[in-house]
Design an enzyme around this catalytic site. Structure first.
Site, short mmCIF file in Angstrom:
data_model
loop_
_atom_site.label_atom_id
_atom_site.label_comp_id
_atom_site.label_asym_id
_atom_site.label_seq_id
_atom_site.Cartn_x
_atom_site.Cartn_y
_atom_site.Cartn_z
CB SER A 89 -0.92 0.09 1.41
OG SER A 89 -1.81 -1.12 1.39
N1 SAH Z 1 0.03 -5.00 3.94
C1 SAH Z 1 0.99 -5.36 2.68
C2 SAH Z 1 0.14 -5.10 1.65
C3 SAH Z 1 -0.31 -6.32 1.09
S1 SAH Z 1 -1.33 -6.49 -0.36
C4 SAH Z 1 2.18 -4.97 2.87
O1 SAH Z 1 2.72 -4.11 3.73
O2 SAH Z 1 2.99 -5.13 1.88
C5 SAH Z 1 -2.73 -7.38 0.21
C6 SAH Z 1 -2.30 -8.92 0.80
O3 SAH Z 1 -3.34 -9.76 1.20
C7 SAH Z 1 -1.35 -9.82 -0.39
O4 SAH Z 1 -0.19 -10.16 0.12
C8 SAH Z 1 -2.42 -10.93 -0.52
O5 SAH Z 1 -1.82 -12.08 -0.72
C9 SAH Z 1 -3.17 -11.12 0.89
N2 SAH Z 1 -4.42 -11.77 0.90
C10 SAH Z 1 -5.25 -11.88 -0.06
N3 SAH Z 1 -6.16 -12.88 0.33
C11 SAH Z 1 -5.91 -13.04 1.45
C12 SAH Z 1 -6.62 -13.94 2.56
N4 SAH Z 1 -7.65 -14.50 2.38
N5 SAH Z 1 -6.01 -14.28 3.64
C13 SAH Z 1 -4.84 -13.58 3.85
N6 SAH Z 1 -4.22 -12.73 3.09
C14 SAH Z 1 -4.71 -12.53 1.93
#
Ligand code: SAH
Length: 224
Positions: free
Chosen positions: A76
């Protein structure tokens, strides 16, 4: 040495560190126009975002925008991480559940505020979880607990949480996550599919959620 997402090994004597620190300061300055909570800004100032992004994205690590982190996912934008931390009104010692570890950056910012041993994060992708764990450990956030799994189930073992947040958009607030929040605790999630709204919800004593909406946002979709 590059890992599977193209990140280089950590080198604390890296001559670029000074440049990154200056760029980070400018980033915090930019974010401070939207968020003025000192604790949040200090956390952004402390976390080396360039260590979390793929090597070929490092030059843009301190631009205030999202960046690809591999596996079709994105880290993000810094102001969004700051807005979320500010909204959750995190205090040192709060136990926090994060759904969507990604590269671990947001978890590290949260860890700066509440303490690493109070952060519990769930990631759907095994590769991202493993890589995030390595990065977090290398940077001194090894006490952040990372689990591979479906965040819709929350993480029962460490409940109840004072706060919980999603870094991926969810069609609705999953029941287990609501249940694992303590009474009076706060939850923050981008809710929706093509159109998403940042929803804040406080858990009432009767277990129901008191919801408020905080504008349109754009996050990757929850998987699974
Ligand atoms: N906070 C993160 C941004 C992650 S983007 C950072 O600082 O990098 C969103 C993330 O959610 C991705 O890594 C994706 O794989 C994860 N995600 C998607 N669906 C999910 C689920 N059902 N349970 C856990 N994680 C999930």
């Amino acid at each position: 040495m590059f890992d599977r997402f193209g990140r280089s090994g950590r080198d604390t004597d890296d001559p670029d560190d000074g440049d990154f620190a200056a760029a980070r300061e400018r980033m915090v300055q930019t974010v401070s126009h939207r968020v003025d909570d000192e604790r949040v800004l200090d956390a952004l100032e402390s976390v080396p975002r360039h260590e979390f992004v793929p090597a070929d994205r490092r030059g843009n690590a301190y631009a205030d925008r999202p960046l690809p982190i591999g596996d079709g996912q994105t880290i993000s934008a810094p102001h969004m991480v700051a807005v979320m931390a500010d909204r959750l009104d995190l205090e040192p010692g709060d136990d926090v559940l994060e759904i969507g570890t990604g590269c671990g950056y947001h978890a590290a910012v949260t860890a700066e505020i509440v303490g690493p041993e109070h952060v519990y994060t769930v990631e759907y992708s095994t590769d991202l979880a493993e890589s995030a764990r390595e990065t977090l450990t290398a940077l001194g956030y090894g006490d952040v607990a990372v689990r591979t799994g479906d965040g819709r189930n929350g993480w029962e073992k460490h409940a109840p949480y004072d706060a919980a947040y999603f870094t991926c958009a969810t069609p609705s607030i999953p029941e287990p996550v609501r249940e694992q929040l303590r009474s009076g605790g706060t939850l923050l999630a981008p809710v929706g599919t093509s159109h998403q709204t940042l929803v804040e919800a406080t858990k009432r004593a009767d277990g129901s959620l008191d919801r408020s909406e905080h504008g349109g946002v754009r996050f990757v979709q929850l998987r699974g």
